[in-house]
Design a protein around this motif. Sequence first.
Motif, PDB file in Angstrom:
ATOM      1  N   MET A 189       0.845  -1.176   0.000  1.00 39.09           N
ATOM      2  CA  MET A 189       0.000   0.000   0.000  1.00 39.09           C
ATOM      3  C   MET A 189       0.897   1.248   0.000  1.00 39.09           C
ATOM      4  O   MET A 189       1.798   1.373   0.814  1.00 39.09           O
ATOM      5  CB  MET A 189      -0.887   0.005   1.240  1.00 39.09           C
ATOM      6  N   SER A 190       0.682   2.144  -0.927  1.00 37.04           N
ATOM      7  CA  SER A 190       1.526   3.339  -1.005  1.00 37.04           C
ATOM      8  C   SER A 190       1.018   4.387  -0.019  1.00 37.04           C
ATOM      9  O   SER A 190      -0.155   4.439   0.333  1.00 37.04           O
ATOM     10  CB  SER A 190       1.521   3.913  -2.416  1.00 37.04           C
ATOM     11  N   ARG A 191       1.960   5.224   0.421  1.00 38.43           N
ATOM     12  CA  ARG A 191       1.626   6.302   1.347  1.00 38.43           C
ATOM     13  C   ARG A 191       0.821   7.374   0.643  1.00 38.43           C
ATOM     14  O   ARG A 191       1.044   7.686  -0.517  1.00 38.43           O
ATOM     15  CB  ARG A 191       2.902   6.944   1.900  1.00 38.43           C
ATOM     16  N   GLU A 192      -0.098   7.958   1.396  1.00 38.48           N
ATOM     17  CA  GLU A 192      -0.885   9.057   0.850  1.00 38.48           C
ATOM     18  C   GLU A 192       0.012  10.284   0.703  1.00 38.48           C
ATOM     19  O   GLU A 192       0.793  10.612   1.597  1.00 38.48           O
ATOM     20  CB  GLU A 192      -2.035   9.384   1.808  1.00 38.48           C
ATOM     21  N   GLN A 193      -0.076  10.936  -0.441  1.00 37.97           N
ATOM     22  CA  GLN A 193       0.747  12.117  -0.681  1.00 37.97           C
ATOM     23  C   GLN A 193       0.221  13.290   0.140  1.00 37.97           C
ATOM     24  O   GLN A 193      -0.974  13.565   0.140  1.00 37.97           O
ATOM     25  CB  GLN A 193       0.727  12.492  -2.171  1.00 37.97           C
ATOM     26  N   PRO A 194       1.117  14.005   0.858  1.00 36.08           N
ATOM     27  CA  PRO A 194       0.665  15.162   1.630  1.00 36.08           C
ATOM     28  C   PRO A 194       0.278  16.296   0.689  1.00 36.08           C
ATOM     29  O   PRO A 194       0.717  16.340  -0.469  1.00 36.08           O
ATOM     30  CB  PRO A 194       1.891  15.531   2.459  1.00 36.08           C
TER      31      PRO A 194
ATOM     32  N   GLY B  68      15.239  12.568  -3.760  1.00 32.53           N
ATOM     33  CA  GLY B  68      15.550  11.210  -4.202  1.00 32.53           C
ATOM     34  C   GLY B  68      15.818  10.282  -3.027  1.00 32.53           C
ATOM     35  O   GLY B  68      15.345   9.140  -3.006  1.00 32.53           O
ATOM     36  N   ALA B  69      16.565  10.769  -2.034  1.00 34.07           N
ATOM     37  CA  ALA B  69      16.867   9.958  -0.853  1.00 34.07           C
ATOM     38  C   ALA B  69      15.594   9.635  -0.078  1.00 34.07           C
ATOM     39  O   ALA B  69      15.412   8.510   0.405  1.00 34.07           O
ATOM     40  CB  ALA B  69      17.866  10.684   0.043  1.00 34.07           C
ATOM     41  N   LEU B  70      14.691  10.599   0.019  1.00 31.93           N
ATOM     42  CA  LEU B  70      13.431  10.373   0.727  1.00 31.93           C
ATOM     43  C   LEU B  70      12.548   9.375  -0.025  1.00 31.93           C
ATOM     44  O   LEU B  70      11.916   8.507   0.592  1.00 31.93           O
ATOM     45  CB  LEU B  70      12.699  11.695   0.956  1.00 31.93           C
ATOM     46  N   ARG B  71      12.509   9.486  -1.363  1.00 28.81           N
ATOM     47  CA  ARG B  71      11.735   8.523  -2.160  1.00 28.81           C
ATOM     48  C   ARG B  71      12.310   7.116  -2.007  1.00 28.81           C
ATOM     49  O   ARG B  71      11.575   6.133  -1.909  1.00 28.81           O
ATOM     50  CB  ARG B  71      11.720   8.937  -3.637  1.00 28.81           C
ATOM     51  N   GLU B  72      13.621   7.017  -1.982  1.00 26.20           N
ATOM     52  CA  GLU B  72      14.280   5.718  -1.818  1.00 26.20           C
ATOM     53  C   GLU B  72      13.923   5.117  -0.456  1.00 26.20           C
ATOM     54  O   GLU B  72      13.617   3.926  -0.353  1.00 26.20           O
ATOM     55  CB  GLU B  72      15.796   5.897  -1.941  1.00 26.20           C
ATOM     56  N   ASP B  73      13.933   5.939   0.588  1.00 28.12           N
ATOM     57  CA  ASP B  73      13.531   5.469   1.924  1.00 28.12           C
ATOM     58  C   ASP B  73      12.090   4.979   1.909  1.00 28.12           C
ATOM     59  O   ASP B  73      11.762   3.956   2.511  1.00 28.12           O
ATOM     60  CB  ASP B  73      13.670   6.589   2.964  1.00 28.12           C
ATOM     61  N   ASP B  74      11.211   5.725   1.229  1.00 22.59           N
ATOM     62  CA  ASP B  74       9.797   5.331   1.133  1.00 22.59           C
ATOM     63  C   ASP B  74       9.654   3.986   0.428  1.00 22.59           C
ATOM     64  O   ASP B  74       8.871   3.133   0.845  1.00 22.59           O
ATOM     65  CB  ASP B  74       8.976   6.391   0.385  1.00 22.59           C
ATOM     66  N   ALA B  75      10.411   3.795  -0.664  1.00 23.83           N
ATOM     67  CA  ALA B  75      10.335   2.543  -1.430  1.00 23.83           C
ATOM     68  C   ALA B  75      10.797   1.366  -0.572  1.00 23.83           C
ATOM     69  O   ALA B  75      10.184   0.290  -0.599  1.00 23.83           O
ATOM     70  CB  ALA B  75      11.181   2.658  -2.699  1.00 23.83           C
ATOM     71  N   ILE B  76      11.850   1.573   0.205  1.00 27.16           N
ATOM     72  CA  ILE B  76      12.346   0.502   1.082  1.00 27.16           C
ATOM     73  C   ILE B  76      11.302   0.177   2.147  1.00 27.16           C
ATOM     74  O   ILE B  76      11.041  -0.983   2.446  1.00 27.16           O
ATOM     75  CB  ILE B  76      13.696   0.920   1.725  1.00 27.16           C
ATOM     76  N   ALA B  77      10.688   1.230   2.703  1.00 31.67           N
ATOM     77  CA  ALA B  77       9.673   1.027   3.749  1.00 31.67           C
ATOM     78  C   ALA B  77       8.460   0.276   3.199  1.00 31.67           C
ATOM     79  O   ALA B  77       7.866  -0.557   3.888  1.00 31.67           O
ATOM     80  CB  ALA B  77       9.238   2.379   4.333  1.00 31.67           C
ATOM     81  N   GLU B  78       8.074   0.557   1.950  1.00 28.22           N
ATOM     82  CA  GLU B  78       6.913  -0.117   1.351  1.00 28.22           C
ATOM     83  C   GLU B  78       7.170  -1.596   1.101  1.00 28.22           C
ATOM     84  O   GLU B  78       6.240  -2.397   1.130  1.00 28.22           O
ATOM     85  CB  GLU B  78       6.536   0.566   0.028  1.00 28.22           C
TER      86      GLU B  78
ATOM     87  N   GLY C 183      18.502  10.432   5.874  1.00 29.91           N
ATOM     88  CA  GLY C 183      17.836   9.295   6.511  1.00 29.91           C
ATOM     89  C   GLY C 183      17.874   9.386   8.027  1.00 29.91           C
ATOM     90  O   GLY C 183      16.877   9.113   8.710  1.00 29.91           O
ATOM     91  N   LYS C 184      19.013   9.783   8.568  1.00 36.52           N
ATOM     92  CA  LYS C 184      19.131   9.929  10.024  1.00 36.52           C
ATOM     93  C   LYS C 184      18.207  11.021  10.540  1.00 36.52           C
ATOM     94  O   LYS C 184      17.591  10.880  11.599  1.00 36.52           O
ATOM     95  CB  LYS C 184      20.576  10.269  10.408  1.00 36.52           C
ATOM     96  N   TRP C 185      18.112  12.137   9.796  1.00 33.44           N
ATOM     97  CA  TRP C 185      17.233  13.230  10.240  1.00 33.44           C
ATOM     98  C   TRP C 185      15.783  12.759  10.256  1.00 33.44           C
ATOM     99  O   TRP C 185      15.030  13.059  11.177  1.00 33.44           O
ATOM    100  CB  TRP C 185      17.384  14.445   9.344  1.00 33.44           C
ATOM    101  N   ARG C 186      15.415  12.021   9.217  1.00 39.64           N
ATOM    102  CA  ARG C 186      14.028  11.535   9.132  1.00 39.64           C
ATOM    103  C   ARG C 186      13.748  10.538  10.251  1.00 39.64           C
ATOM    104  O   ARG C 186      12.704  10.593  10.899  1.00 39.64           O
ATOM    105  CB  ARG C 186      13.795  10.895   7.774  1.00 39.64           C
ATOM    106  N   GLN C 187      14.672   9.617  10.501  1.00 40.22           N
ATOM    107  CA  GLN C 187      14.499   8.646  11.588  1.00 40.22           C
ATOM    108  C   GLN C 187      14.406   9.332  12.940  1.00 40.22           C
ATOM    109  O   GLN C 187      13.681   8.885  13.827  1.00 40.22           O
ATOM    110  CB  GLN C 187      15.658   7.645  11.612  1.00 40.22           C
ATOM    111  N   ALA C 188      15.124  10.437  13.093  1.00 34.61           N
ATOM    112  CA  ALA C 188      15.095  11.182  14.362  1.00 34.61           C
ATOM    113  C   ALA C 188      13.761  11.895  14.564  1.00 34.61           C
ATOM    114  O   ALA C 188      13.407  12.229  15.685  1.00 34.61           O
ATOM    115  CB  ALA C 188      16.245  12.184  14.406  1.00 34.61           C
TER     116      ALA C 188
END
Length: 197
Positions: A1-6, A185-195, A159-164
């Motif tokens: 399930m993909s995240r809802e876009q803000p 791009g880094a945030l999209r990559e994190d989202d793809a890994i999380a999905e 990634g560390k900032w987002r995890q924090a």
Amino acid sequence: MSREQPPVLAAASIGSYGYGAYLADGSEYSRDYGKSVTKEALKNFHRRRLQVLADAGPDLIAFETIPNKLEAQDGINAASGDSITECAAAADSCERVAAVGVNCTAPRPIHGLVLSIKKVRHRAVVVYPISGETYVAETKEWVQGSAGASGTNFVSYVGKWRQAGAALIGGGCRTSPATVRAIAGALREDDAIAEKR
């Protein structure tokens, strides 16, 4: 399930009394406006600018690079020497404050600052650090310091900032559109890994 876009929101940005071209003396970094600047003078300075921005109908007004407690008045900064947790707690007590964050700071200390803010902040945390260079007011130049980060290194912190707990991440002074694209791009990559989990 993909995240809802803000939703996409437009923020009108208002800087400090000393910010950039107004005084052009680096006082937005030093927080020293001189003894002649009073709370009333700062209120008068901001009032007209805020009204113009509010009349334009933005979704948010972003107060940026407010380095002086006198100017912020509610302690939502740490450059004045106040504890970051005290500053975040003061901001968190105001219902009209949608997010609190850190800008005009080199990348390396951001992680610890976000963790400190999240101890008391229950709403969004925003970060958009500078590249880590230091502004020299006398020569009006930026010089590379030991806290600096190249575009690649800057993005390695995302990634560390987002995890924090940083919900909004961007780049400030001396970063580039390429840095912002790399952050996205880094945030999209994190989202793809999380999905995939």
